[in-house]
Design a protein around this motif. Sequence first.
Motif, mmCIF file in Angstrom:
data_model
loop_
_atom_site.group_PDB
_atom_site.id
_atom_site.type_symbol
_atom_site.label_atom_id
_atom_site.label_comp_id
_atom_site.label_asym_id
_atom_site.label_seq_id
_atom_site.Cartn_x
_atom_site.Cartn_y
_atom_site.Cartn_z
ATOM 1 N N ILE A 132 31.892 5.313 38.675
ATOM 2 C CA ILE A 132 32.011 3.951 38.145
ATOM 3 C C ILE A 132 33.306 3.309 38.658
ATOM 4 N N ALA A 133 34.404 4.072 38.570
ATOM 5 C CA ALA A 133 35.697 3.527 39.000
ATOM 6 C C ALA A 133 35.644 3.106 40.469
ATOM 7 N N ASN A 134 35.011 3.934 41.310
ATOM 8 C CA ASN A 134 34.966 3.581 42.734
ATOM 9 C C ASN A 134 34.186 2.292 42.970
ATOM 10 N N ARG A 135 33.080 2.132 42.210
ATOM 11 C CA ARG A 135 32.311 0.895 42.339
ATOM 12 C C ARG A 135 33.151 -0.317 41.939
ATOM 13 N N VAL A 136 33.815 -0.177 40.779
ATOM 14 C CA VAL A 136 34.604 -1.294 40.259
ATOM 15 C C VAL A 136 35.756 -1.620 41.218
ATOM 16 N N VAL A 160 37.617 -3.809 49.219
ATOM 17 C CA VAL A 160 37.667 -2.734 50.215
ATOM 18 C C VAL A 160 36.678 -1.669 49.746
ATOM 19 N N HIS A 161 35.573 -1.524 50.468
ATOM 20 C CA HIS A 161 34.487 -0.682 49.973
ATOM 21 C C HIS A 161 34.626 0.759 50.438
ATOM 22 N N LEU A 162 35.035 1.616 49.505
ATOM 23 C CA LEU A 162 35.123 3.048 49.785
ATOM 24 C C LEU A 162 34.338 3.788 48.716
ATOM 25 N N HIS A 163 33.724 4.914 49.089
ATOM 26 C CA HIS A 163 32.968 5.693 48.118
ATOM 27 C C HIS A 163 33.881 6.521 47.232
ATOM 28 N N ILE A 182 42.048 2.275 35.644
ATOM 29 C CA ILE A 182 41.490 0.935 35.446
ATOM 30 C C ILE A 182 42.612 -0.073 35.179
ATOM 31 N N LEU A 183 43.619 0.345 34.404
ATOM 32 C CA LEU A 183 44.736 -0.566 34.146
ATOM 33 C C LEU A 183 45.482 -0.871 35.446
ATOM 34 N N ASP A 184 45.655 0.168 36.265
ATOM 35 C CA ASP A 184 46.335 -0.052 37.542
ATOM 36 C C ASP A 184 45.510 -0.956 38.442
#
Length: 341
Positions: free
Chosen positions: A158-162, A169-172, A236-238
Amino acid sequence: MVKRMTAQLEPQTILQAEQPSIPTLSVVVPVYNEEENIPLLYERLVAALDAQDLPYEIIAVDDGSKDRSFAMLRERALDDPRLRVVRFRRNFGQTAAFSAGFHYARGSTVVTIDADLQNDPDDIPLLLAKMAEGYDVVSGWRKQRQDPWFSRRLPSFIANRVISLVTGVHLHDYGCSLKAYRAEVVKNINLYGELHRFIPAIASWQGVAVTELPVRHYPRRAGRSKYGIGRTIRVILDLMTVRFLLSYSTRPMQIFGLIGILLTTLGGAISLYLGAIKLLFGAAIADRPLLLLGILLIVVGIQLLMMGLLGEIIVRAYYEGQRKPIYVVREEINGGPPFAS
Ligand code: UDP
Ligand code: MG
């Protein structure tokens, strides 16, 4: 007083074995209580790097380990000048460890890898080959990640998607520590919090070419993971901070000021119109809601302009505040000043 305190915080011992030629590759390893992993880690790293025909250095950053990690690193560093050890006074966190590693790195390429051998040192040559294609950042992608699903892989997915969505910058796999950078990229970034994982995103804003490469991943062989689900929240805060850094942080005036000017202009136009019909045609305007709107727009618009100005001042103070170091070094082995910076 202040002077004495800073003097006390200088590294205690600076041992210096004879330095080999200036390395082109610096491998940065954060180490926190990894005594069981160090012997094999060192062996595997050296084997993988020796197979490449290029001068290298390994920078192990001991992030305040309470076990024998430092003693074990020290033992090896005294025999091998390519192993440089930086020891923190206490645990400052993985991001601070990377940051120190980047500071000490002398190579033109910097690779980061975890000390627990969850990453494969033999993947480093693959990253380097990708870099040679002209990329500035190559990020590892743990395609078959060997971590618990619910507490680690799901939140990470989830974090990577967000993060991809928010930063563009799209990274898996932002969380993978195995990454390669051109030295200029990491030397120009101020790190704190959990920000190390966002380096590709932050760097994209310097206009660098970022790509990813599938890498192998293994379960931790010894010792315990230092993280649980709590890290996701901090990440997420960062992320909000990064969004802020990537967007209007440097110019709050541009966004607040623009809205402020629009509202003030609109309010001014309404007031002018009402003033004109009052003066020219003697119309009664006191009971018109439009009057209220016009005045409100002017007041709010001016306040927004002021907010933009305040934001500008705060951002300036914020950037200057970042000059404070995020770690304190206790001792160095094979240290010496970093060459490039
Ligand atoms: N680490 C560190 N300081 C810390 C926590 C971790 O230097 O405060 C190092 C740790 O020794 C390891 C790497 O960061 O080399 C990744 O830590 P870990 O394996 O616990 O994280 P995970 O792989 O479980 O995400
Ligand atoms: Mg690990």
